[in-house]
Scaffold this active site. Sequence first.
Site, short mmCIF file in Angstrom:
data_model
loop_
_atom_site.label_atom_id
_atom_site.label_comp_id
_atom_site.label_asym_id
_atom_site.label_seq_id
_atom_site.Cartn_x
_atom_site.Cartn_y
_atom_site.Cartn_z
N ASP A 111 -24.50 6.62 -64.30
CA ASP A 111 -23.77 5.72 -65.20
C ASP A 111 -22.76 4.84 -64.47
O ASP A 111 -22.30 3.85 -65.02
CB ASP A 111 -22.99 6.54 -66.23
CG ASP A 111 -21.85 7.31 -65.56
OD1 ASP A 111 -22.16 8.20 -64.73
OD2 ASP A 111 -20.67 7.00 -65.80
N ASP A 121 -21.56 13.67 -64.55
CA ASP A 121 -20.50 13.20 -65.46
C ASP A 121 -20.76 11.76 -65.88
O ASP A 121 -20.83 10.86 -65.05
CB ASP A 121 -19.15 13.31 -64.74
CG ASP A 121 -18.01 13.49 -65.73
OD1 ASP A 121 -18.24 13.39 -66.95
OD2 ASP A 121 -16.87 13.72 -65.29
N ASP A 162 -27.15 11.97 -61.72
CA ASP A 162 -25.71 12.19 -61.79
C ASP A 162 -25.36 13.08 -62.98
O ASP A 162 -26.16 13.20 -63.92
CB ASP A 162 -25.02 10.82 -61.95
CG ASP A 162 -23.55 10.97 -62.26
OD1 ASP A 162 -22.84 11.60 -61.46
OD2 ASP A 162 -23.10 10.45 -63.31
#
Lengths: 257, 257
Positions: free
Chosen positions: B206, B12, B10
């Site tokens: 995240d 961001d 991922d």
Amino acid sequence: MVHYKAYLIDLDGTMYRGNEKIPGAAEFIKELNQEGIPHLFVTNNSATVPEKVAEKLMKMGIDAREEQIFNSSMAAAKYIRLMEHHAKAYVIGEEGLYSALENENIQIVDDNADYVVIGIDRGLTYEKLAKACLQIRNGAKLISTNKDVAIPTERGMVPGNGAITSVISVSTGIDPVFAGKPEPILMEQAIEKLGFSKKDVLMVGDNYDTDILAGIHSGIDTLMVETGVSTFESIKHYDEQPTYKITDLYKWKLDRK
Amino acid sequence: MVHYKAYLIDLDGTMYRGNEKIPGAAEFIKELNQEGIPHLFVTNNSATVPEKVAEKLMKMGIDAREEQIFNSSMAAAKYIRLMEHHAKAYVIGEEGLYSALENENIQIVDDNADYVVIGIDRGLTYEKLAKACLQIRNGAKLISTNKDVAIPTERGMVPGNGAITSVISVSTGIDPVFAGKPEPILMEQAIEKLGFSKKDVLMVGDNYDTDILAGIHSGIDTLMVETGVSTFESIKHYDEQPTYKITDLYKWKLDRK
């Protein structure tokens, strides 16, 4: 004998469809006036000022005065004023909503609003939605004129105010307060404005999900006409039925024996 | 020994936050490259073309090539092309979505579309939403790049693509197909592009609700980092846990014994 002392009457699908008068509508209103029976036109339309709505009705040959129009923008504005004098509102909407808020002395602001008020806005932009979301996240309360998800146009069904409002409620997780039918805010204010007991007021409309449920939720009798959205067939399995059902307003006699 | 042959990563909250590199990100990517381990950056961002995303990463000192970026617009475009060659699409979105559709030879039209494709569009207007609804009601299929309801900006959280999409789904009653995480479309395509068995691929991210659920839904192992949205505390009562949890990417060793 059924005798109601005052009437609440829907517009779209009950008095007219688009720019066409519905047969029986003008005659029904004429009879109410001849008998001196007070009535208000109650509409979820938040975009147009009462003056223009009355003008439209008059042009069709349906008697109506500006003071007889009660719309969801007026209901939202009055709700805010009753909650808080000197409130500040950020607005997404058209002329009818701005005008209603100004009539209740609500200050229209670009930020730091106490209320975010949403009505149909054919000039909607991403930036307007962003500003609304930012202010809701800062604690402003979310008021929406009505739940209607789609509105009819010559091109077909386009997004209604309920659909626009969903951007803000989905993005912020905050549920709006809806002012229009079938919620009680508009109805309770209109009944109060008429000044009669609920048992003496009849709600007339074509749309089961807005008009008839509005009447049922407010505890008044209801008359469904088959000249708009709902048909007798489409509602026959519903638990809560309108008090009366007629195909069109020619069938309604003010004194029914 | 845990040894994954390929990684999905991922952006961001995992590689950067806004314009700031996250500590450990550059070193982790460097190690993958030194070991010759293939990896793709998978992002729900539909607005930006891969070239610009790779450029942003490189400026931060994180090694990345354009071909390593796989976003939700590319997943949506590929999904449509696999469903139908010579499809016509009406688009609400930004550069990244238009570019992805053109790369899959999907014709972009103003009406009579087979697909209405929605991505974040900071130039959104009521008219765009109306055209989308009219075409969905005419039978076009509704594809949306991702479900994200809000996106962070310097001003605060503003509406994301999932919130914009709700106007159309609420107004028409049609549920969209979502391409991005946590839905399987983007993930399955990315895993196929890597060319390894699912047991050999690790998803790193995240955000539990997008990245980790995307891995779980796709049947691959997952590694959650605590450098973005989710914390160990916030997910501790969830039934389905990530395969691994680390505070930051410094803690991840490619060969763990």
